[in-house]
Design an enzyme around this catalytic site. Sequence first.
Site, mmCIF file in Angstrom:
data_model
loop_
_atom_site.group_PDB
_atom_site.id
_atom_site.type_symbol
_atom_site.label_atom_id
_atom_site.label_comp_id
_atom_site.label_asym_id
_atom_site.label_seq_id
_atom_site.Cartn_x
_atom_site.Cartn_y
_atom_site.Cartn_z
ATOM 1 N N SER A 117 12.045 1.973 2.709
ATOM 2 C CA SER A 117 10.805 2.444 2.489
ATOM 3 C C SER A 117 11.092 3.591 1.379
ATOM 4 O O SER A 117 11.518 3.304 0.191
ATOM 5 C CB SER A 117 10.180 3.209 3.675
ATOM 6 N N ASP A 141 11.915 -3.563 2.163
ATOM 7 C CA ASP A 141 10.455 -3.400 2.214
ATOM 8 C C ASP A 141 9.875 -2.439 1.173
ATOM 9 O O ASP A 141 9.236 -1.514 1.815
ATOM 10 C CB ASP A 141 9.994 -3.472 3.634
ATOM 11 N N HIS A 291 5.667 -3.254 8.143
ATOM 12 C CA HIS A 291 6.560 -2.482 7.346
ATOM 13 C C HIS A 291 7.802 -1.673 8.327
ATOM 14 O O HIS A 291 8.798 -1.470 7.861
ATOM 15 C CB HIS A 291 5.951 -1.283 6.861
#
EC number: 2.3.1.268
Length: 336
Positions: A117, A141, A291
């Site tokens: 992230s 991601d 996520h």
Amino acid sequence: MFPTRVLRSTLQKLPHRETVPMAYDLHMPQRSLFQNLNEKHTEPIVFLHGIFGSKKSYELDSKMIAHGTHTPVYTVDIRNHGQTSHAMPFNYDTLAQDVKEFCHVQGLKSVKLVGYSLGAKISMLAALKYPELVKSAVIIDNAPVKQPYIELYMKQYVKSMLHVLEEAKIKTTDKDWKNKASDAMKKFLPNGVIRKNLLVNLVNKKPDGFESPVVNFDEGLIQFLNPIRQMEEAAVKDVTDWPEESTEGLKYNGPVKFIKGLKSPFINEEGMTKIQDIFPNNEFANVNSSHDILDQRPTEYVKIICDFFNAHRYESAPSNTIIGHKDFKTTIDMRV
């Protein structure tokens, strides 16, 4: 009645620091029976967490990666997180510079990056700006583009944490303080996994060695280890940003593995196009997850990381250190 919300104009500001020393933990691999197994200790892994995470967030996973790749793993606290100093700015260029400085201080001349992230964007930028430092990377991601469409997620994180500090005002002596904080956050974050991750940074006493110019434990209230009030804007605008000017014309040709959550909005079509352009030596692994890959698919993502680094580890290794090569010397060290 006046609102209890602290006005931004009255907030104590964080100091401005170009770089900060990053707190870290080092996870060493288990000893191998093969004494000359090419562990590449000169190319360790540096694991960068997501927003409001810490070096403790995925400690067990990092140990598994160290053992699975026969490589030391540094887990670090990004500035304004965990045990690392509270300071501004919080933009990606500064955060990538912190990583470079960390490697310099630790004497690391070549590293493999793992970023999730927020940490994924930092890792991508570090690879682009300091390719001589970054051997390879796993990006979990995220994409190298501006993402205004995820600002809502960031706002909900911040609102939930501010609600605990400014509305719930839970005393440090309350035996049920963590459950009460979780209940207070439900108004903005119904997802229990996300709340659990944010609550890792919530404490009812000042940790040993922790210093902050703005987090006050003298109030007798539980506190986050992040300067939430000072980061309110940065956590939304800076985290969803991408430094287009400082990366214009840059490409990273080293191997990069992208792990994409099939139910996540973080890597969209624009992001895929940009990845293909500036990270031409890329591989993709899709996982059936939102996520929150690290929580929903822990075994799967750890295996993907280990398989990737193991596949690329021997590119510059002497042939006599590669298991299975005809020149491999099977010297065994029984001191395990």
